[in-house]
Motif scaffolding. Sequence first.
Motif, PDB file in Angstrom:
ATOM      1  N   UNK A  19       0.740  -1.315   0.068  1.00 19.22           N
ATOM      2  CA  UNK A  19       0.018   0.057   0.090  1.00 19.22           C
ATOM      3  C   UNK A  19       0.760   1.211  -0.033  1.00 19.22           C
ATOM      4  N   UNK A  20       1.992   1.084   0.890  1.00 17.71           N
ATOM      5  CA  UNK A  20       2.799   2.422   0.979  1.00 17.71           C
ATOM      6  C   UNK A  20       3.402   2.739  -0.441  1.00 17.71           C
ATOM      7  N   UNK A  21       3.837   1.592  -1.057  1.00 17.33           N
ATOM      8  CA  UNK A  21       4.666   1.757  -2.498  1.00 17.33           C
ATOM      9  C   UNK A  21       3.938   2.078  -3.346  1.00 17.33           C
ATOM     10  N   UNK A  22       2.625   1.522  -3.609  1.00 17.80           N
ATOM     11  CA  UNK A  22       1.616   1.994  -4.617  1.00 17.80           C
ATOM     12  C   UNK A  22       1.383   3.394  -4.225  1.00 17.80           C
ATOM     13  N   UNK A  23       1.130   3.900  -3.115  1.00 17.82           N
ATOM     14  CA  UNK A  23       1.041   5.350  -2.801  1.00 17.82           C
ATOM     15  C   UNK A  23       1.957   5.994  -3.234  1.00 17.82           C
ATOM     16  N   UNK A  24       3.226   5.884  -3.023  1.00 21.03           N
ATOM     17  CA  UNK A  24       4.254   6.658  -3.722  1.00 21.03           C
ATOM     18  C   UNK A  24       4.361   6.630  -5.137  1.00 21.03           C
ATOM     19  N   UNK A  25       4.110   5.521  -5.823  1.00 18.97           N
ATOM     20  CA  UNK A  25       4.139   5.468  -7.174  1.00 18.97           C
ATOM     21  C   UNK A  25       2.995   6.275  -7.545  1.00 18.97           C
ATOM     22  N   UNK A  26       1.666   6.122  -7.086  1.00 17.61           N
ATOM     23  CA  UNK A  26       0.432   7.078  -7.457  1.00 17.61           C
ATOM     24  C   UNK A  26       0.817   8.734  -7.439  1.00 17.61           C
ATOM     25  N   UNK A  27       1.451   8.986  -6.232  1.00 23.79           N
ATOM     26  CA  UNK A  27       1.851  10.251  -6.068  1.00 23.79           C
ATOM     27  C   UNK A  27       2.669  10.791  -7.263  1.00 23.79           C
ATOM     28  N   UNK A  28       3.894  10.046  -7.426  1.00 30.76           N
ATOM     29  CA  UNK A  28       4.961  10.204  -8.490  1.00 30.76           C
ATOM     30  C   UNK A  28       4.033  10.462  -9.978  1.00 30.76           C
ATOM     31  N   UNK A  29       3.299   9.563 -10.498  1.00 29.01           N
ATOM     32  CA  UNK A  29       2.424   9.529 -11.405  1.00 29.01           C
ATOM     33  C   UNK A  29       1.708  10.769 -11.533  1.00 29.01           C
ATOM     34  N   UNK A  30       0.948  10.983 -10.558  1.00 30.87           N
ATOM     35  CA  UNK A  30       0.137  12.178 -10.421  1.00 30.87           C
ATOM     36  C   UNK A  30       0.774  13.535 -10.660  1.00 30.87           C
ATOM     37  N   UNK A  31       2.056  13.629 -10.107  1.00 28.75           N
ATOM     38  CA  UNK A  31       2.862  14.726 -10.489  1.00 28.75           C
ATOM     39  C   UNK A  31       3.080  14.864 -12.052  1.00 28.75           C
ATOM     40  N   UNK A  32       3.515  13.706 -12.563  1.00 27.04           N
ATOM     41  CA  UNK A  32       3.890  13.749 -14.035  1.00 27.04           C
ATOM     42  C   UNK A  32       2.630  13.898 -14.748  1.00 27.04           C
ATOM     43  N   UNK A  33       1.597  13.700 -14.414  1.00 31.15           N
ATOM     44  CA  UNK A  33       0.225  13.850 -15.413  1.00 31.15           C
ATOM     45  C   UNK A  33       0.127  15.240 -15.134  1.00 31.15           C
ATOM     46  N   UNK A  34       0.063  15.898 -14.162  1.00 28.18           N
ATOM     47  CA  UNK A  34      -0.355  17.192 -13.749  1.00 28.18           C
ATOM     48  C   UNK A  34       0.460  18.097 -14.856  1.00 28.18           C
ATOM     49  N   UNK A  35       2.051  17.874 -14.816  1.00 25.21           N
ATOM     50  CA  UNK A  35       2.948  18.783 -15.641  1.00 25.21           C
ATOM     51  C   UNK A  35       2.571  18.448 -17.147  1.00 25.21           C
ATOM     52  N   UNK A  36       2.143  17.350 -17.490  1.00 24.36           N
ATOM     53  CA  UNK A  36       1.675  17.169 -18.812  1.00 24.36           C
ATOM     54  C   UNK A  36       0.447  17.894 -19.258  1.00 24.36           C
ATOM     55  N   UNK A  37      -0.387  17.856 -18.218  1.00 26.93           N
ATOM     56  CA  UNK A  37      -1.698  18.732 -18.494  1.00 26.93           C
ATOM     57  C   UNK A  37      -1.380  20.025 -18.314  1.00 26.93           C
ATOM     58  N   UNK A  38      -0.407  20.546 -17.684  1.00 24.29           N
ATOM     59  CA  UNK A  38      -0.032  22.097 -17.486  1.00 24.29           C
ATOM     60  C   UNK A  38       0.380  22.430 -18.937  1.00 24.29           C
ATOM     61  N   UNK A  39       1.350  21.491 -19.579  1.00 26.85           N
ATOM     62  CA  UNK A  39       2.085  21.644 -20.818  1.00 26.85           C
ATOM     63  C   UNK A  39       1.102  21.835 -21.975  1.00 26.85           C
ATOM     64  N   UNK A  40       0.398  20.689 -21.891  1.00 27.42           N
ATOM     65  CA  UNK A  40      -0.831  20.897 -22.810  1.00 27.42           C
ATOM     66  C   UNK A  40      -1.744  22.050 -22.846  1.00 27.42           C
ATOM     67  N   UNK A  41      -2.003  22.384 -21.907  1.00 27.72           N
ATOM     68  CA  UNK A  41      -2.877  23.553 -21.628  1.00 27.72           C
ATOM     69  C   UNK A  41      -2.306  24.894 -22.327  1.00 27.72           C
ATOM     70  N   UNK A  42      -0.743  25.036 -21.940  1.00 32.58           N
ATOM     71  CA  UNK A  42       0.281  26.136 -22.302  1.00 32.58           C
ATOM     72  C   UNK A  42       0.240  26.159 -23.982  1.00 32.58           C
ATOM     73  N   UNK A  43       0.275  24.801 -24.468  1.00 29.67           N
ATOM     74  CA  UNK A  43       0.045  24.733 -25.829  1.00 29.67           C
ATOM     75  C   UNK A  43      -1.009  24.920 -26.671  1.00 29.67           C
TER      76      UNK A  43
END
Length: 112
Positions: free
Chosen positions: A33-57
């Motif tokens: 559970x802890x490992x999946x939580x950390x992985x989920x957090x990292x993926x959420x940050x990556x996706x958030x940055x990708x969405x910001x980049x797409x919105x800027x484009x």
Amino acid sequence: QTLVAGDAWSDCSIPIIRAEPWTYSIFAGALVSVQLGFANLIVAIIVDRAVEARDADNEDVIQEKRAKKMEFTAKLRAVLEHVDQKGTGTVSAKHMKMGYDQDVTVRKMLNL
């Protein structure tokens, strides 16, 4: 063990698991559970940055389209003002036809 589960995790869990082997499933579940939580957090940050980049484009594309529309409007206005020989602010069909037949710029704008 320290890299996977955290500092001193094995100091607590291994003696308990040796004494009661069934507790392994509890510790394994907590670890997963802890490992999946950390992985989920990292993926959420990556996706958030990708969405910001797409919105800027998208915003850049919108600004570019707006600039092209403004440029076309300015050119069209200049052509229509050129066709409006009397300066009345209106252009008759006759004057448009004459402008189309006589002026290459008018012809190019209206053939778009």
